[in-house]
Design a protein around this motif. Sequence first.
Motif, PDB file in Angstrom:
ATOM      1  N   HIS A  79      -2.891  11.570 -22.528  1.00 15.97           N
ATOM      2  CA  HIS A  79      -1.961  11.350 -23.600  1.00 15.97           C
ATOM      3  C   HIS A  79      -2.889  11.567 -24.965  1.00 15.97           C
ATOM      4  O   HIS A  79      -3.967  11.539 -25.052  1.00 15.97           O
ATOM      5  CB  HIS A  79      -1.852   9.899 -23.475  1.00 15.97           C
ATOM      6  N   GLU A  80      -2.018  12.130 -25.747  1.00  8.91           N
ATOM      7  CA  GLU A  80      -2.509  12.529 -27.295  1.00  8.91           C
ATOM      8  C   GLU A  80      -3.316  11.477 -27.919  1.00  8.91           C
ATOM      9  O   GLU A  80      -4.195  11.293 -28.709  1.00  8.91           O
ATOM     10  CB  GLU A  80      -1.589  13.130 -28.400  1.00  8.91           C
ATOM     11  N   THR A  81      -2.512  10.159 -27.771  1.00  5.07           N
ATOM     12  CA  THR A  81      -2.787   9.002 -28.780  1.00  5.07           C
ATOM     13  C   THR A  81      -3.102   7.798 -28.121  1.00  5.07           C
ATOM     14  O   THR A  81      -3.771   6.812 -28.532  1.00  5.07           O
ATOM     15  CB  THR A  81      -1.856   8.696 -29.749  1.00  5.07           C
ATOM     16  N   ALA A  82      -2.353   7.464 -26.904  1.00  2.00           N
ATOM     17  CA  ALA A  82      -2.139   5.877 -26.400  1.00  2.00           C
ATOM     18  C   ALA A  82      -2.911   5.747 -25.117  1.00  2.00           C
ATOM     19  O   ALA A  82      -3.260   6.498 -24.340  1.00  2.00           O
ATOM     20  CB  ALA A  82      -0.704   5.788 -26.037  1.00  2.00           C
ATOM     21  N   PRO A  83      -3.732   4.462 -25.287  1.00  3.95           N
ATOM     22  CA  PRO A  83      -4.618   4.208 -24.314  1.00  3.95           C
ATOM     23  C   PRO A  83      -3.808   3.852 -22.747  1.00  3.95           C
ATOM     24  O   PRO A  83      -2.550   3.534 -22.979  1.00  3.95           O
ATOM     25  CB  PRO A  83      -5.572   2.997 -24.518  1.00  3.95           C
ATOM     26  N   LEU A  84      -4.462   3.840 -21.794  1.00  7.48           N
ATOM     27  CA  LEU A  84      -3.877   3.234 -20.585  1.00  7.48           C
ATOM     28  C   LEU A  84      -4.738   2.266 -19.771  1.00  7.48           C
ATOM     29  O   LEU A  84      -6.079   2.428 -19.890  1.00  7.48           O
ATOM     30  CB  LEU A  84      -3.217   4.183 -19.503  1.00  7.48           C
ATOM     31  N   THR A  85      -4.195   1.202 -19.274  1.00  7.58           N
ATOM     32  CA  THR A  85      -5.009   0.229 -18.507  1.00  7.58           C
ATOM     33  C   THR A  85      -4.546   0.109 -16.966  1.00  7.58           C
ATOM     34  O   THR A  85      -3.364   0.148 -16.948  1.00  7.58           O
ATOM     35  CB  THR A  85      -4.939  -1.179 -19.052  1.00  7.58           C
ATOM     36  N   LEU A  86      -5.485   0.299 -16.259  1.00  5.72           N
ATOM     37  CA  LEU A  86      -5.142   0.292 -14.845  1.00  5.72           C
ATOM     38  C   LEU A  86      -5.875  -0.818 -14.115  1.00  5.72           C
ATOM     39  O   LEU A  86      -6.993  -1.108 -14.409  1.00  5.72           O
ATOM     40  CB  LEU A  86      -5.240   1.441 -13.972  1.00  5.72           C
ATOM     41  N   ASP A  87      -5.325  -1.280 -13.039  1.00  8.20           N
ATOM     42  CA  ASP A  87      -5.897  -2.388 -11.879  1.00  8.20           C
ATOM     43  C   ASP A  87      -5.727  -1.960 -10.806  1.00  8.20           C
ATOM     44  O   ASP A  87      -4.439  -1.592 -10.272  1.00  8.20           O
ATOM     45  CB  ASP A  87      -5.269  -3.596 -12.414  1.00  8.20           C
ATOM     46  N   TYR A 137      -8.373   3.321 -20.325  1.00  8.78           N
ATOM     47  CA  TYR A 137      -8.883   4.901 -20.577  1.00  8.78           C
ATOM     48  C   TYR A 137      -8.154   5.155 -21.933  1.00  8.78           C
ATOM     49  O   TYR A 137      -6.898   5.038 -22.208  1.00  8.78           O
ATOM     50  CB  TYR A 137      -8.094   5.803 -19.670  1.00  8.78           C
ATOM     51  N   HIS A 138      -8.914   5.382 -22.773  1.00  8.39           N
ATOM     52  CA  HIS A 138      -8.485   6.098 -24.075  1.00  8.39           C
ATOM     53  C   HIS A 138      -8.212   7.497 -24.050  1.00  8.39           C
ATOM     54  O   HIS A 138      -8.620   8.037 -23.152  1.00  8.39           O
ATOM     55  CB  HIS A 138      -9.195   5.463 -25.471  1.00  8.39           C
ATOM     56  N   PRO A 139      -7.383   8.374 -25.020  1.00  5.51           N
ATOM     57  CA  PRO A 139      -7.332   9.491 -24.920  1.00  5.51           C
ATOM     58  C   PRO A 139      -8.720  10.535 -24.430  1.00  5.51           C
ATOM     59  O   PRO A 139      -9.501  10.023 -25.065  1.00  5.51           O
ATOM     60  CB  PRO A 139      -6.859  10.006 -26.149  1.00  5.51           C
ATOM     61  N   LYS A 140      -8.617  11.328 -23.695  1.00  4.04           N
ATOM     62  CA  LYS A 140      -9.800  12.217 -23.055  1.00  4.04           C
ATOM     63  C   LYS A 140     -10.550  11.318 -22.098  1.00  4.04           C
ATOM     64  O   LYS A 140     -11.725  11.929 -21.716  1.00  4.04           O
ATOM     65  CB  LYS A 140     -10.438  12.654 -24.090  1.00  4.04           C
ATOM     66  N   ASP A 141     -10.263   9.932 -22.100  1.00  2.00           N
ATOM     67  CA  ASP A 141     -11.388   9.431 -21.071  1.00  2.00           C
ATOM     68  C   ASP A 141     -10.834   9.738 -19.601  1.00  2.00           C
ATOM     69  O   ASP A 141      -9.867  10.040 -19.387  1.00  2.00           O
ATOM     70  CB  ASP A 141     -11.108   7.726 -21.215  1.00  2.00           C
ATOM     71  N   TRP A 142     -12.149   9.674 -18.642  1.00  2.00           N
ATOM     72  CA  TRP A 142     -11.564   9.926 -17.285  1.00  2.00           C
ATOM     73  C   TRP A 142     -12.693   9.211 -16.437  1.00  2.00           C
ATOM     74  O   TRP A 142     -13.704   8.885 -16.856  1.00  2.00           O
ATOM     75  CB  TRP A 142     -11.432  11.361 -17.174  1.00  2.00           C
ATOM     76  N   LEU A 161       0.473   4.957  -7.750  1.00  2.00           N
ATOM     77  CA  LEU A 161      -0.486   4.744  -8.583  1.00  2.00           C
ATOM     78  C   LEU A 161       0.296   3.893  -9.992  1.00  2.00           C
ATOM     79  O   LEU A 161       1.425   4.417 -10.265  1.00  2.00           O
ATOM     80  CB  LEU A 161      -1.160   5.748  -9.220  1.00  2.00           C
ATOM     81  N   ARG A 162      -0.259   2.762 -10.248  1.00  3.64           N
ATOM     82  CA  ARG A 162       0.466   2.060 -11.293  1.00  3.64           C
ATOM     83  C   ARG A 162      -0.600   1.867 -12.393  1.00  3.64           C
ATOM     84  O   ARG A 162      -1.951   1.568 -12.469  1.00  3.64           O
ATOM     85  CB  ARG A 162       1.031   0.826 -10.834  1.00  3.64           C
ATOM     86  N   TRP A 163      -0.060   2.096 -13.694  1.00  8.40           N
ATOM     87  CA  TRP A 163      -0.952   1.330 -14.768  1.00  8.40           C
ATOM     88  C   TRP A 163      -0.090   1.005 -16.110  1.00  8.40           C
ATOM     89  O   TRP A 163       1.258   1.111 -15.765  1.00  8.40           O
ATOM     90  CB  TRP A 163      -1.631   2.791 -15.328  1.00  8.40           C
ATOM     91  N   GLN A 164      -0.368   0.530 -16.922  1.00  7.11           N
ATOM     92  CA  GLN A 164       0.266   0.104 -18.210  1.00  7.11           C
ATOM     93  C   GLN A 164      -0.035   0.961 -19.362  1.00  7.11           C
ATOM     94  O   GLN A 164      -1.231   1.125 -19.590  1.00  7.11           O
ATOM     95  CB  GLN A 164      -0.095  -1.388 -18.534  1.00  7.11           C
ATOM     96  N   ARG A 165       0.898   1.419 -20.155  1.00 10.93           N
ATOM     97  CA  ARG A 165       0.786   1.994 -21.345  1.00 10.93           C
ATOM     98  C   ARG A 165       1.486   1.573 -22.659  1.00 10.93           C
ATOM     99  O   ARG A 165       2.869   1.354 -22.315  1.00 10.93           O
ATOM    100  CB  ARG A 165       1.044   3.522 -21.084  1.00 10.93           C
ATOM    101  N   SER A 166       0.862   1.022 -23.484  1.00  9.72           N
ATOM    102  CA  SER A 166       1.664   0.319 -24.697  1.00  9.72           C
ATOM    103  C   SER A 166       2.636  -0.803 -23.963  1.00  9.72           C
ATOM    104  O   SER A 166       3.542  -1.000 -24.432  1.00  9.72           O
ATOM    105  CB  SER A 166       2.611   1.272 -25.472  1.00  9.72           C
ATOM    106  N   GLY A 167       2.023  -1.619 -23.068  1.00  9.31           N
ATOM    107  CA  GLY A 167       2.764  -2.786 -22.429  1.00  9.31           C
ATOM    108  C   GLY A 167       3.850  -2.066 -21.393  1.00  9.31           C
ATOM    109  O   GLY A 167       4.320  -3.317 -20.903  1.00  9.31           O
ATOM    110  N   GLN A 168       4.050  -1.121 -21.314  1.00 10.74           N
ATOM    111  CA  GLN A 168       5.019  -0.504 -20.470  1.00 10.74           C
ATOM    112  C   GLN A 168       4.469  -0.272 -18.924  1.00 10.74           C
ATOM    113  O   GLN A 168       3.494   0.794 -18.881  1.00 10.74           O
ATOM    114  CB  GLN A 168       5.815   0.567 -20.759  1.00 10.74           C
ATOM    115  N   PRO A 169       4.981  -0.660 -17.856  1.00 12.86           N
ATOM    116  CA  PRO A 169       4.332  -0.285 -16.644  1.00 12.86           C
ATOM    117  C   PRO A 169       4.737   1.307 -16.235  1.00 12.86           C
ATOM    118  O   PRO A 169       5.846   1.797 -16.665  1.00 12.86           O
ATOM    119  CB  PRO A 169       5.111  -0.956 -15.513  1.00 12.86           C
ATOM    120  N   GLN A 170       3.887   2.201 -15.582  1.00 14.09           N
ATOM    121  CA  GLN A 170       4.167   3.528 -15.509  1.00 14.09           C
ATOM    122  C   GLN A 170       3.754   3.720 -13.890  1.00 14.09           C
ATOM    123  O   GLN A 170       2.713   3.158 -13.605  1.00 14.09           O
ATOM    124  CB  GLN A 170       3.635   4.537 -16.408  1.00 14.09           C
ATOM    125  N   THR A 171       4.392   4.626 -13.228  1.00 14.41           N
ATOM    126  CA  THR A 171       3.896   4.859 -12.147  1.00 14.41           C
ATOM    127  C   THR A 171       3.867   6.553 -11.580  1.00 14.41           C
ATOM    128  O   THR A 171       4.496   7.291 -12.300  1.00 14.41           O
ATOM    129  CB  THR A 171       4.540   4.214 -10.909  1.00 14.41           C
TER     130      THR A 171
END
Lengths: 181, 203
Positions: A79-87, A137-142, A161-171
């Motif tokens: 993503h260009e700007t938004a971090p994602l958090t995963l557990d 993960y912030h942008p460009k992190d891996w 795979l599940r993660w949260q981006r800007s408080g929203q769950p994504q899969t």
Amino acid sequence: MPTKCWPTEWWQSLGLTVLCALAPPALAQSASQQGVSVEITPLPSEQVTAFYLNRGFSESEIEAYRSACVFSVILRNTHETAPLTLDQSDWQWQQADGQSVKPKPTDQWLAEMREAGIAKGPRVAFRWAQFPAEQTYHPKDWNQGMLALPVASGTELSVTLRWQRSGQPQTLTRHSLTCAP
Amino acid sequence: MIDDKTIFDQAWLKSDLTSRPWLSAFIGLFLLAAFGHAQAAGKDHDKPMNAVANPWQAPDTTLPDLDGTAQSLSQLVAKGGVVVVNFWASWCPPCREEMASLARLEQTLRKAGDRDGQPLARVVAINVGEDENTVFSFLGEIDPMPDFAILLDQNSEAVDAWRVRGLPTTYVMDGEGKVRYRAIGGRDFDQPQIARQIKDLIQ
């Protein structure tokens, strides 16, 4: 830097998309959506054994791990700007018959290795070779790392795979992942 | 070469823009938005390391170097320097891949000058869990061979104190010892934007 199907510029994106489309099918599965790119590759037990023997394990010490179904996972935040958090404990692995299966947590492997008297050096290497249990993960992190499921070689799996981006769950779901022999 | 269709399209657009001012305004807004997006994307691309939203005080880290001499990051910072702290292991593919560019970054940072004989910015690489022989043998394979400080974190004490969750991870500490940038996963440290991000922190 990563040389696999991973563009950093639009013109590279164009070229690599063509190259990747032409590439022969491999055991690795890669997918990219919602600003996340994932590559999941089953690792043959010989490869797993060789890696850990070189980290100071004996064959018997790594036997339990190499007998499991081990995958290499590479996950990138594209993503260009938004971090994602995963557990990682939120990820859902399923066998073809619908039965759920969970990777054994790294802490549990480490506790068992400590009890078995495995030296600290190999245990430290083992810990850092696993895919992180949690990460932001912030942008460009891996990250790249291994995980092991308690199923036999040849087992076919799917993973959501599940993660949260800007408080929203994504899969993102991948099917037909087969444990290597 | 301009074909009939192109001419037709241009004529259509011209006639539409003059006869329909709302279309002109719409295209103008669209171009403005596209330009803004391109600028934002370019801005992000210019910052390969992520700025830490709330800079935090780096843990005081004292570890042996390859000669067995204890080195303290806080002492390096006390001398006013910006320090790039890279956590790595020789068996980790992205760590191996980025090491040569990290060595070149150190060479670039040296040109930023010094204060009382101490560099204004420097790289310190903290190896996780390996011994001197393994590290020496790996460094010999790198061209250019890194000549920055390599510290050994054999018990994972520093890597835990820094809240690292995967290798490689790189942080940049400012002259006050606060963590200002972070990069998880390998980077190409030859990117001039990285040197610029670091030099901007030099006081």
